[in-house]
Design an enzyme around this catalytic site. Structure first.
Site, PDB file in Angstrom:
ATOM      1  N   TRP A   6       0.871  -1.181   0.000  1.00  0.00           N
ATOM      2  CA  TRP A   6       0.000   0.000   0.000  1.00  0.00           C
ATOM      3  C   TRP A   6       0.906   1.229   0.000  1.00  0.00           C
ATOM      4  CZ3 TRP A   6      -5.459   0.578   0.342  1.00  0.00           C
ATOM      5  CH2 TRP A   6      -5.888   1.915   0.406  1.00  0.00           C
ATOM      6  N   GLU A  50       8.023  -1.198   1.609  1.00  0.00           N
ATOM      7  CA  GLU A  50       8.114  -0.832   3.019  1.00  0.00           C
ATOM      8  C   GLU A  50       9.043  -1.813   3.729  1.00  0.00           C
ATOM      9  OE1 GLU A  50       3.970   0.385   4.784  1.00  0.00           O
ATOM     10  OE2 GLU A  50       3.667  -1.229   3.333  1.00  0.00           O
ATOM     11  N   ASP A  72       9.697   3.110   1.489  1.00  0.00           N
ATOM     12  CA  ASP A  72       8.551   3.886   1.973  1.00  0.00           C
ATOM     13  C   ASP A  72       8.474   3.696   3.492  1.00  0.00           C
ATOM     14  OD1 ASP A  72       6.078   4.840   2.729  1.00  0.00           O
ATOM     15  OD2 ASP A  72       4.945   3.775   1.188  1.00  0.00           O
ATOM     16  N   GLN A 124       5.116   4.761   7.808  1.00  0.00           N
ATOM     17  CA  GLN A 124       4.648   4.316   9.121  1.00  0.00           C
ATOM     18  C   GLN A 124       5.768   3.833  10.028  1.00  0.00           C
ATOM     19  OE1 GLN A 124       0.972   2.032   9.126  1.00  0.00           O
ATOM     20  NE2 GLN A 124       0.541   2.628   7.021  1.00  0.00           N
ATOM     21  N   LYS A 148       3.238  10.579   7.232  1.00  0.00           N
ATOM     22  CA  LYS A 148       2.565  10.273   8.487  1.00  0.00           C
ATOM     23  C   LYS A 148       3.320  10.726   9.740  1.00  0.00           C
ATOM     24  CE  LYS A 148      -0.117   6.314   6.759  1.00  0.00           C
ATOM     25  NZ  LYS A 148      -1.468   6.789   6.998  1.00  0.00           N
ATOM     26  N   ARG A 199      -3.428  -4.018  13.387  1.00  0.00           N
ATOM     27  CA  ARG A 199      -2.254  -3.144  13.370  1.00  0.00           C
ATOM     28  C   ARG A 199      -2.302  -2.307  14.641  1.00  0.00           C
ATOM     29  NH1 ARG A 199      -1.771   0.397   8.333  1.00  0.00           N
ATOM     30  NH2 ARG A 199      -3.989   0.741   8.637  1.00  0.00           N
TER      31      ARG A 199
END
Length: 440
Positions: free
Chosen positions: A140, A213, A246, A249, A275, A410
């Protein structure tokens, strides 16, 4: 004429809001205030926020330092023509480079993770002269064009053809491995080799970059096996591709390190942040080497947007760095993460529907095995039931909102949470698991 303002209601939401979360409903109550680790609804209820807003508010809600910065900066200098520079922008670029290993010295400040990934992919295509992008099959990376084309976990059906040259790489999921060795464990090296054999067979010889990620979040909180990231970078280097990480998060102390890639010592060619950088406000960044930036500039790199390098969010980013350093929140994430992990491991020992606990620092995943216990679709049903019960008991939890993955939580509370709030959240989750499993 515009109507007079009034108190919001559920009826207003149903009548006027476009639904944007697939089939996931909006939260059943309107939130009126948030502070620290809690949000408060108009019904007077307090909810512990174990998602840090949208996995972003690493300093909690309404942090006094952020509030002070916004008040001061918005009255002084909030927005400029995109060709103008301001002191907060120059300062944040310098300070971000100081938190990173060389050669990640050049920064571009944007608003969202999708926008940062868009810029990174655009830059990679320009400097390599190629167009093909590789990302994980449960990735994502955002909902704008290039980011959405590199996203495989959801949002592909019904929107017409994706851009040519996007390839999916198998996810090295150690809990549910797709390629196993003689010991029954994930054979990630063989899986990675097979993945690139398939990519090479499909490529037209124009591989530009791999966008991944270091810990897949929306893909189920999947931590890459030790050695995987280094092997992936080797695959990229062999093909003349750039490695884009990425860290929307995982960046800025959430995993216990300033950046998750530091855990493996693998430095990307391009890094994207969002974020956590704005701690809940819209701020993102692309960081790369002077060599790549120079090549992009020579070829006319264009990413001129309305809010590129805006001073207000940049000032917030500087304050986020201040607080992270001052309060040693990388250490705090490790300490709290250990306590949270121990609590979740205890739940796994007590509840047979908890199959796995994984992750690092304060980005943890808990996977329910509802299908094994309740039959097909049981994990999704159980995950939804546990989420509802947590909400009723005063805890906001987030399941992966994807078909077949709704039993994966999560869990990412703010780095500023107290020991008591972590313990209280685990206790609520314990009760919700007991209640929900008994009801199904």
């Amino acid at each position: 004429m515009p109507s007079e303002p009034s108190e919001p209601s559920g009826a207003d939401a149903g009548r006027h809001l476009i639904r944007y979360s697939g089939h996931a409903p909006f939260s059943p109550e309107v939130v009126v205030r948030a502070a620290g680790t809690s949000v408060f609804t108009e019904n007077g209820r307090e909810l512990l926020d174990f998602t840090s807003g949208q996995m972003s508010a690493i300093l909690g809600h309404s942090h006094p330092a952020i509030v002070s910065t916004v008040r001061e900066q918005v009255a002084h200098l909030d927005h400029l023509h995109s060709g103008m520079l301001s002191r907060p922008v120059v300062e944040l670029a310098r300070r971000l480079a100081g938190t990173l290993p060389e050669p990640l010295d050049k920064a571009l400040l944007l608003t969202t993770g999708a926008e940062a990934n868009e810029a990174a992919v655009r830059m990679a295509k320009l400097v390599t002269g190629r167009h093909e992008i590789v990302s994980f099959a449960r990735s994502w990376h955002g909902m704008t064009q290039a980011a959405a084309n590199a996203t495989y976990s959801a949002g592909r059906k019904g929107y017409g053809p994706a851009a040519p040259g996007n390839f999916a790489l198998p996810v090295p999921d150690r809990y549910r491995p797709s390629v196993v060795g003689a010991d029954g464990e994930l054979d990630w090296r063989r899986q990675l080799d097979l993945g690139f054999e398939m990519i090479d067979a499909q490529s037209v010889g124009s591989l530009a970059a791999c966008l991944v990620e270091p810990i897949l979040s929306s893909g189920g909180v999947v931590e890459l096996p030790p050695g995987y990231l280094a092997a992936l970078k080797d695959k990229c280097r062999e093909r003349g591709m750039l490695l884009i990480l990425d860290e929307a998060q995982t960046g800025l102390c959430r995993t216990g390190d300033w950046y998750a890639f530091e855990h493996e010592g693998v430095i990307p060619d391009i890094l994207t942040l969002s974020k956590t950088l704005g701690a809940g406000l819209p701020l993102a960044a692309v960081l790369t080497s002077p060599e790549i930036e120079q090549r992009a500039h020579e070829r006319g790199f264009l990413f001129f947007t309305t809010h590129v390098n805006d001073p207000l969010p940049a000032a917030v980013g500087n304050t986020v760095l201040d607080v992270l350093v001052r309060d040693r929140l990388d250490e705090r994430a490790r300490t709290l993460g250990t306590a949270l992990r121990e609590g979740l491991d205890q739940l796994a020992a007590r509840h047979r529907v908890v199959g796995d606990v994984r992750g690092r620092g304060l980005l943890l995943g808990m996977e329910l095995v509802g299908d094994e216990v309740l039959g097909d679709g049981g994990a999704d049903r159980l995950g939804a039931a546990v989420t509802r019960r947590c909400f009723e008991l005063g805890l906001h939890m987030n399941i992966v909102q994807l078909p077949g993955m709704g039993g994966i939580f999560r869990i990412a509370p703010p780095l500023t949470a107290s020991d008591d709030e972590i313990a209280r959240g685990v206790a609520v989750l314990d009760q919700a698991l007991t209640d929900a499993a008994g009801d199904l």
